[in-house]
Design a protein around this motif. Sequence first.
Motif, mmCIF file in Angstrom:
data_model
loop_
_atom_site.group_PDB
_atom_site.id
_atom_site.type_symbol
_atom_site.label_atom_id
_atom_site.label_comp_id
_atom_site.label_asym_id
_atom_site.label_seq_id
_atom_site.Cartn_x
_atom_site.Cartn_y
_atom_site.Cartn_z
ATOM 1 N N MET A 185 0.825 -1.205 0.000
ATOM 2 C CA MET A 185 0.000 0.000 0.000
ATOM 3 C C MET A 185 0.865 1.263 0.000
ATOM 4 O O MET A 185 0.550 2.243 -0.679
ATOM 5 C CB MET A 185 -0.931 -0.003 1.208
ATOM 6 N N ASN A 186 1.944 1.240 0.751
ATOM 7 C CA ASN A 186 2.848 2.393 0.780
ATOM 8 C C ASN A 186 3.505 2.638 -0.579
ATOM 9 O O ASN A 186 3.754 3.783 -0.961
ATOM 10 C CB ASN A 186 3.916 2.204 1.855
ATOM 11 N N ILE A 187 3.767 1.554 -1.317
ATOM 12 C CA ILE A 187 4.326 1.699 -2.666
ATOM 13 C C ILE A 187 3.260 2.236 -3.622
ATOM 14 O O ILE A 187 3.529 3.113 -4.446
ATOM 15 C CB ILE A 187 4.883 0.345 -3.171
ATOM 16 N N LEU A 188 2.015 1.721 -3.501
ATOM 17 C CA LEU A 188 0.922 2.180 -4.364
ATOM 18 C C LEU A 188 0.684 3.680 -4.226
ATOM 19 O O LEU A 188 0.326 4.357 -5.196
ATOM 20 C CB LEU A 188 -0.380 1.438 -4.032
ATOM 21 N N THR A 189 0.859 4.191 -3.018
ATOM 22 C CA THR A 189 0.588 5.605 -2.767
ATOM 23 C C THR A 189 1.812 6.490 -2.983
ATOM 24 O O THR A 189 1.730 7.711 -2.832
ATOM 25 C CB THR A 189 0.081 5.801 -1.326
#
Length: 325
Positions: free
Chosen positions: A44-48
């Motif tokens: 999720m941190n990479i997606l954002t």
Amino acid sequence: MIEVENLVKRYGSHLAVDHLTFQVEPGKIYGFLGPNGAGKSTTMNILTGYIAATEGSVKINGYDILKDAEEAKKCIGYLPEIPPLYQDMTVREYLVFAAALKKISKTKFKEQIDEIMDLTMISGIQNRLIRNLSKGYKQRVGLAQAVLGYPDVIILDEPTVGLDPKQIIEIRDLIKKLGEKHTVILSSHILSEVQAICDEIMIISKGRLVACDTPEGLTGWMAKSAQLELTILGNEEKAERAIKSLKGIQAVHFENSGEKNCVKATIQTDLKEDIRPSLFYALAKEELPIMSLNRAEKSLEDVFLELTGEDSDRKEGDQNHDSDL
């Protein structure tokens, strides 16, 4: 909408995300499941765009999250597990501040903030300091921040963690409402919550995607056999003979039912074979009344444990514990 291809994230020698590939279609609510340490929050941190991947690519509406970061991030609203709130601001002050960070036009943000406060039901507390709010209201303020700018994708990391049952129901209803106009990706440890809200479920284990399907599709896909549990009034030997005479029987297990003169039978059958009518007649022929009959189905929890290997780990732990005793 979202294209994740061959995503890898390493922390030194630790591989947190292992060549992860998936696509998210518009207009759906996705559940993102995995045991602790599976790589959910890292993904999720990479997606954002909060952290960079070691390898691979993420595209949001065609924009690469690294090469076209500003355009990609305009398409995303993000609520991390701990909402990024400024405790000494009022609710309205915080949302005005968030709107400025998102570069929302000053001619539009007042109207938009009013709309979003109505949507998240925080209009009545807009002049209160955030530090004085309950956890449930703080979560709503965090959600309001994520929705500001009306992004196409809203990503929520454990949005109901630490809330009481009433607050959980309220946040669930709010997420369903958001799903009418946005694509939502929801990370949660509460499987019943994911099953109630989500259209599709992605399950990752050890940084890899192990399944992606509807809640119904997952349980159907993993069910290799059907299971019947019944209580029979009469002799176990006669009951076993009658049951094993039927077609489609894979296994039969008997145990004490706790009722006088009764035995409990657990029958594994072919998934395509419904033996209940023939089972009734076979036992009736032997004058063995059925006191109770239940067809057991796999739950999402069973599927999750089996796909992530947690079920075998748990059984192994139980066996080790028994040997210690």
